[in-house]
Write an enzyme that holds these catalytic residues in place. Structure first.
Site, PDB file in Angstrom:
ATOM      1  CE  LYS A 114      -4.517  -1.336   1.702  1.00 11.73           C
ATOM      2  NZ  LYS A 114      -5.632  -1.229   2.632  1.00 11.73           N
ATOM      3  CE  LYS A 207      -6.151  -8.107  -2.111  1.00 12.41           C
ATOM      4  NZ  LYS A 207      -5.806  -7.674  -0.702  1.00 12.41           N
ATOM      5  CE  LYS A 210     -13.344  -2.497  -0.145  1.00 11.39           C
ATOM      6  NZ  LYS A 210     -13.210  -2.169   1.201  1.00 11.39           N
TER       7      LYS A 210
HETATM    8  P1  TYM Z   1     -10.863  -5.322   3.606  1.00 10.72           P
HETATM    9  O1  TYM Z   1     -11.735  -4.056   4.068  1.00 10.72           O
HETATM   10  O2  TYM Z   1      -9.770  -4.974   2.713  1.00 10.72           O
HETATM   11  O3  TYM Z   1     -11.685  -6.570   3.297  1.00 10.72           O
HETATM   12  C1  TYM Z   1     -12.830  -6.921   4.037  1.00 10.72           C
HETATM   13  C2  TYM Z   1     -12.580  -8.513   4.031  1.00 10.72           C
HETATM   14  O4  TYM Z   1     -12.699  -8.913   2.559  1.00 10.72           O
HETATM   15  C3  TYM Z   1     -11.740  -9.879   2.370  1.00 10.72           C
HETATM   16  N1  TYM Z   1     -11.178  -9.703   1.029  1.00 10.72           N
HETATM   17  C4  TYM Z   1     -11.113 -10.860   0.181  1.00 10.72           C
HETATM   18  N2  TYM Z   1     -11.244 -12.072   0.371  1.00 10.72           N
HETATM   19  C5  TYM Z   1     -11.277 -13.041  -0.603  1.00 10.72           C
HETATM   20  N3  TYM Z   1     -10.620 -12.589  -1.988  1.00 10.72           N
HETATM   21  C6  TYM Z   1     -10.594 -11.253  -2.151  1.00 10.72           C
HETATM   22  N4  TYM Z   1     -10.107 -10.663  -3.206  1.00 10.72           N
HETATM   23  C7  TYM Z   1     -10.653 -10.057  -1.162  1.00 10.72           C
HETATM   24  N5  TYM Z   1     -10.285  -8.974  -0.951  1.00 10.72           N
HETATM   25  C8  TYM Z   1     -10.725  -8.740   0.429  1.00 10.72           C
HETATM   26  C9  TYM Z   1     -10.513  -9.467   3.445  1.00 10.72           C
HETATM   27  O5  TYM Z   1      -9.776 -10.492   3.884  1.00 10.72           O
HETATM   28  C10 TYM Z   1     -11.295  -9.257   4.708  1.00 10.72           C
HETATM   29  O6  TYM Z   1     -11.659 -10.146   5.409  1.00 10.72           O
HETATM   30  N6  TYM Z   1      -7.817  -5.009   7.787  1.00 10.72           N
HETATM   31  C11 TYM Z   1      -8.954  -5.399   7.283  1.00 10.72           C
HETATM   32  C12 TYM Z   1     -10.182  -4.751   8.032  1.00 10.72           C
HETATM   33  C13 TYM Z   1     -10.274  -5.043   9.500  1.00 10.72           C
HETATM   34  C14 TYM Z   1     -10.299  -6.099  10.171  1.00 10.72           C
HETATM   35  C15 TYM Z   1     -10.231  -5.810  11.750  1.00 10.72           C
HETATM   36  C16 TYM Z   1     -10.540  -7.232   9.841  1.00 10.72           C
HETATM   37  C17 TYM Z   1      -9.797  -4.014  10.266  1.00 10.72           C
HETATM   38  N7  TYM Z   1      -9.838  -4.637  11.601  1.00 10.72           N
HETATM   39  C18 TYM Z   1     -10.381  -6.811  12.643  1.00 10.72           C
HETATM   40  C19 TYM Z   1     -10.870  -8.418  10.876  1.00 10.72           C
HETATM   41  C20 TYM Z   1     -10.739  -8.149  12.122  1.00 10.72           C
HETATM   42  C21 TYM Z   1      -9.113  -4.809   5.763  1.00 10.72           C
HETATM   43  O7  TYM Z   1      -8.564  -4.102   5.420  1.00 10.72           O
HETATM   44  O8  TYM Z   1     -10.193  -5.621   5.066  1.00 10.72           O
END
Ligand code: TYM
Length: 345
Positions: A114, A207, A210
């Site tokens: 990032k 992957k 967004k």
């Molecule tokens: P974020 O917002 O990027 O994504 C949210 C969830 O979607 C999953 N994900 C995917 N799974 C499969 N294939 C993909 N291409 C894909 N893109 C995204 C992510 O693994 C996630 O589960 N850091 C985290 C948010 C967060 C969080 C937490 C999660 C903040 N605090 C505490 C769990 C517990 C994030 O940026 O997810």
């Protein structure tokens, strides 16, 4: 203050949610509601680790909340709220900034991706992000964290932080009445299902994300039926027909991805999809894939739109969830402060 099974997870309100978020995480969230106490968060403090236009951020927080509800998260059964309304996240995040080591954060691959080449210009928040994520989970002493594959490293860090806190403060934890010296549980990642890593529709080695500049690379939870069909049709493939078994998908990343998406949307395994489509060309498979995607996603898109027409009711859901989240986190934070040696009223 026993450690009881509890689920926590969250998504960032940056842009709209996509199929990866839905299949990688949310499908499991919905299932876990049936068996567990669940807390699902819109992690707005994480979103601002990179620049967000304030009006767009507000809109995105409501839209992600609406998508949560439209996809099947029940705000009565589970706790649904946005992170910034519960101060325990930021408070515990700070304490974890003082527990985690620089060396640990230096290993985080997502920060490297990032921040890109110009690391000097990345926010301090982006660097410390995994500590806040650990705080999100541990402020509720959550034990299970359903996420996609890409969050695995962050969860390992959360486990390390929980362990170091327990070790560093062991005597104090015991003095506070926790005879076994364990205050924080080791949260378990729940990374299951046929689509824990959904890949880009334009490149099966990247992957779905967004932040990909090409909108054709992902299916958004806001796309209408025509857009979904167009994106599936334009998805990259290879010239061979589909294989008849899962082994045949090895070294064929695009085919593997599309079959995985079909399987996850239909709620079956990849082998079942290949039983139906093995030996066929992509054109007929893509038609079926678009149909299953529209059938599954259109109701969610429609319901999200309906909910978004009444932002006041979304805000009320968030306020109610935040109050319930605070009630769980407040006694945990009180104990954390006692353990660390901070004085409180
Ligand atoms: P974020 O917002 O990027 O994504 C949210 C969830 O979607 C999953 N994900 C995917 N799974 C499969 N294939 C993909 N291409 C894909 N893109 C995204 C992510 O693994 C996630 O589960 N850091 C985290 C948010 C967060 C969080 C937490 C999660 C903040 N605090 C505490 C769990 C517990 C994030 O940026 O997810």
């Amino acid at each position: 203050m026993l450690i009881t099974p509890r689920v926590f997870s969250g998504m960032q309100p940056t842009g709209t949610l996509h199929l990866g978020n839905y299949l990688g995480a949310m499908v499991n969230w919905i299932e876990l509601q049936k068996t567990h106490e669940c807390i699902y968060c819109v992690v707005d403090l994480h979103a601002i680790t990179v620049w967000q236009e304030p009006a767009e951020l507000r809109h995105a927080i409501r839209q992600v909340t609406a998508a949560y509800i439209a996809a099947g998260l029940d705000p009565k059964r589970s706790v649904l709220f946005n992170q910034s309304q519960v101060s325990a996240h930021a408070e515990l995040g700070w304490i974890f900034n003082c527990v985690a080591r620089l060396g640990w954060l230096n290993r985080m691959t997502q920060f490297k991706e990032k921040a890109g080449k110009d690391r000097e210009q990345a926010s301090v928040g982006l660097y410390a992000y995994p500590n806040l994520m650990a705080a999100d989970i541990l402020a509720y002493r959550a034990t299970h964290v359903p996420v996609g594959e890409d969050q695995k490293q962050h969860l390992e860090l959360a486990r390390d932080i929980a362990q170091k806190f327990n070790n560093d403060f062991r005597a104090s934890i015991v003095a506070q009445g926790f005879a076994d010296g364990v205050f924080f549980p080791q949260p378990d990642p729940v990374i299951t299902g046929p689509a824990t890593r959904v890949m880009s529709l334009r490149d099966g080695t990247k992957k779905m994300s967004k932040s990909d500049p090409s909108d054709l690379s992902r299916i958004n939870l806001t796309d209408d039926a025509d857009t979904i069909a167009k994106k599936v049709q334009k998805a990259k493939t290879d010239p061979e027909p589909l294989p008849s078994d899962v082994e045949g998908l090895a070294a064929r990343p695009e085919a593997d991805n599309l079959v995985g998406i079909h399987a996850a949307l239909a709620g079956v395994g990849k082998d079942a999809v290949l039983r139906d489509f093995g030996g066929q060309q992509f054109s007929s498979f893509k038609k079926a894939l678009a149909e299953v995607a529209v059938a599954r996603l259109a109701p969610i898109t429609g319901e999200t739109q309906r909910l978004m027409s009444d932002p006041g009711s979304i805000d009320r859901v968030l306020a109610d969830g935040a109050e319930r989240a605070r009630a769980i986190a407040a006694p945990v934070m009180d104990k954390v402060k006692d353990i660390v040696g901070l004085i409180r009223a």
